[in-house]
Design a protein around this motif. Structure first.
Motif, PDB file in Angstrom:
ATOM      1  N   ASP A   1      39.222 -20.992   2.053  1.00 57.31           N
ATOM      2  CA  ASP A   1      39.117 -19.891   1.101  1.00 57.31           C
ATOM      3  C   ASP A   1      38.967 -20.360  -0.343  1.00 57.31           C
ATOM      4  OD1 ASP A   1      41.689 -20.903   1.090  1.00 57.31           O
ATOM      5  OD2 ASP A   1      42.597 -18.994   0.543  1.00 57.31           O
ATOM      6  N   ALA A   2      39.223 -21.649  -0.629  1.00 52.25           N
ATOM      7  CA  ALA A   2      39.086 -22.156  -1.997  1.00 52.25           C
ATOM      8  C   ALA A   2      38.732 -23.644  -1.965  1.00 52.25           C
ATOM      9  CB  ALA A   2      40.379 -21.945  -2.776  1.00 52.25           C
ATOM     10  N   THR A   3      38.112 -24.097  -3.051  1.00 55.95           N
ATOM     11  CA  THR A   3      37.789 -25.510  -3.220  1.00 55.95           C
ATOM     12  C   THR A   3      37.779 -25.834  -4.706  1.00 55.95           C
ATOM     13  OG1 THR A   3      36.285 -27.294  -2.615  1.00 55.95           O
ATOM     14  CG2 THR A   3      35.294 -25.217  -3.282  1.00 55.95           C
TER      15      THR A   3
ATOM     16  N   TRP B   1      32.464 -27.770  -5.896  1.00 59.77           N
ATOM     17  CA  TRP B   1      31.600 -26.634  -5.575  1.00 59.77           C
ATOM     18  C   TRP B   1      30.314 -26.677  -6.403  1.00 59.77           C
ATOM     19  CZ3 TRP B   1      29.584 -22.278  -7.962  1.00 59.77           C
ATOM     20  CH2 TRP B   1      29.042 -21.334  -7.105  1.00 59.77           C
TER      21      TRP B   1
ATOM     22  N   PRO C   1      40.791 -24.208  -8.643  1.00 56.77           N
ATOM     23  CA  PRO C   1      40.205 -23.627  -7.428  1.00 56.77           C
ATOM     24  C   PRO C   1      39.160 -22.563  -7.752  1.00 56.77           C
ATOM     25  CG  PRO C   1      42.365 -22.699  -7.823  1.00 56.77           C
ATOM     26  CD  PRO C   1      42.155 -23.755  -8.866  1.00 56.77           C
TER      27      PRO C   1
ATOM     28  N   ARG D   1      37.088 -19.396  -5.703  1.00 57.86           N
ATOM     29  CA  ARG D   1      37.152 -18.566  -4.497  1.00 57.86           C
ATOM     30  C   ARG D   1      35.959 -17.616  -4.450  1.00 57.86           C
ATOM     31  NH1 ARG D   1      42.205 -19.386  -6.359  1.00 57.86           N
ATOM     32  NH2 ARG D   1      43.798 -20.023  -4.874  1.00 57.86           N
ATOM     33  N   VAL D   2      35.754 -16.991  -3.319  1.00 61.84           N
ATOM     34  CA  VAL D   2      34.684 -16.016  -3.171  1.00 61.84           C
ATOM     35  C   VAL D   2      34.949 -14.859  -4.133  1.00 61.84           C
ATOM     36  CG1 VAL D   2      33.593 -14.384  -1.591  1.00 61.84           C
ATOM     37  CG2 VAL D   2      34.257 -16.646  -0.779  1.00 61.84           C
TER      38      VAL D   2
ATOM     39  N   ASP E   1      34.575 -15.086  -7.461  1.00 62.95           N
ATOM     40  CA  ASP E   1      34.767 -15.606  -8.811  1.00 62.95           C
ATOM     41  C   ASP E   1      33.422 -15.709  -9.534  1.00 62.95           C
ATOM     42  OD1 ASP E   1      37.469 -15.857  -8.449  1.00 62.95           O
ATOM     43  OD2 ASP E   1      37.444 -18.030  -8.151  1.00 62.95           O
TER      44      ASP E   1
ATOM     45  N   ARG F   1      30.013 -17.829  -1.267  1.00 61.03           N
ATOM     46  CA  ARG F   1      30.515 -18.632  -0.160  1.00 61.03           C
ATOM     47  C   ARG F   1      31.055 -19.940  -0.705  1.00 61.03           C
ATOM     48  NH1 ARG F   1      26.399 -19.924   4.441  1.00 61.03           N
ATOM     49  NH2 ARG F   1      26.548 -22.110   3.941  1.00 61.03           N
ATOM     50  N   VAL F   2      32.178 -20.386  -0.181  1.00 60.98           N
ATOM     51  CA  VAL F   2      32.807 -21.620  -0.627  1.00 60.98           C
ATOM     52  C   VAL F   2      32.422 -22.738   0.333  1.00 60.98           C
ATOM     53  CG1 VAL F   2      34.995 -22.773  -1.057  1.00 60.98           C
ATOM     54  CG2 VAL F   2      34.725 -20.382  -1.668  1.00 60.98           C
TER      55      VAL F   2
END
Length: 124
Positions: free
Chosen positions: A2-4, A9, A43, A45-46, A48, A65-66
Motif C-alpha cells: 500500500d506504500a513505498t 516510486w 511514503p 500511497r495511492v 497522493d 498504483r504503487v
C-alpha cells in the motif's frame, strides 16, 4: 503493498532516470507529496499528489498504483495520472545581429543600429 518510498516510486515510474537523482531532488526540496516537502524515505500511497521538479521540468502527477521495481514505459504510465499543464509553445528564436568574422570593430553607425535592436555592445 500500500506504500513505498517516494524516491523509489519516482524512479520506478520513470519520472527520474536514476534513484539517486530522485533522492537528490527530494533532499533539495524539489519534491512535494500532498503539498508538503518530503525526504526520500517518505511514503507515497495511492491517491497522493506528487509535485516534482526533476531535470528542470515541473511534473504534477497523482499516484494510481504503487510499484517498487522499475518496469517498462507503457506499464509505468499506468501507475500515475499526469496533471502537468502543457508547456507554453516555444516561439521563434530571437534575432541576433551577427557580424562577419574579421569584419573589424563596429562603426558608430553599426553601434547605433545594435542599440536600436536592443543589444548592448558586449552582446555581439
Amino acid at each position: 503493498m500500500d506504500a513505498t518510498r517516494v524516491d523509489r516510486w519516482l524512479w520506478s515510474v520513470r519520472l527520474a532516470k536514476t534513484r539517486a537523482d530522485a533522492a537528490t531532488a527530494c533532499r533539495g526540496g524539489h519534491v512535494r507529496v500532498n503539498d508538503r516537502p518530503v525526504k526520500p524515505a517518505a511514503p507515497v500511497r495511492v491517491g497522493d499528489t506528487v509535485r516534482a521538479r526533476v531535470y528542470d521540468r515541473n511534473r504534477i502527477v497523482e499516484v494510481s498504483r504503487v510499484i517498487e521495481k522499475r518496469v517498462g514505459a507503457p506499464i509505468a504510465q499506468e501507475c500515475y495520472v499526469d496533471h502537468t499543464p502543457p508547456e507554453p509553445p516555444r516561439g521563434e528564436a530571437p534575432v541576433f545581429a551577427r557580424r562577419d568574422r574579421g569584419a573589424g570593430r563596429p562603426t558608430k553607425r553599426d553601434r547605433r543600429m545594435l542599440d536600436q535592436l536592443g543589444l548592448s555592445r558586449g552582446d555581439q
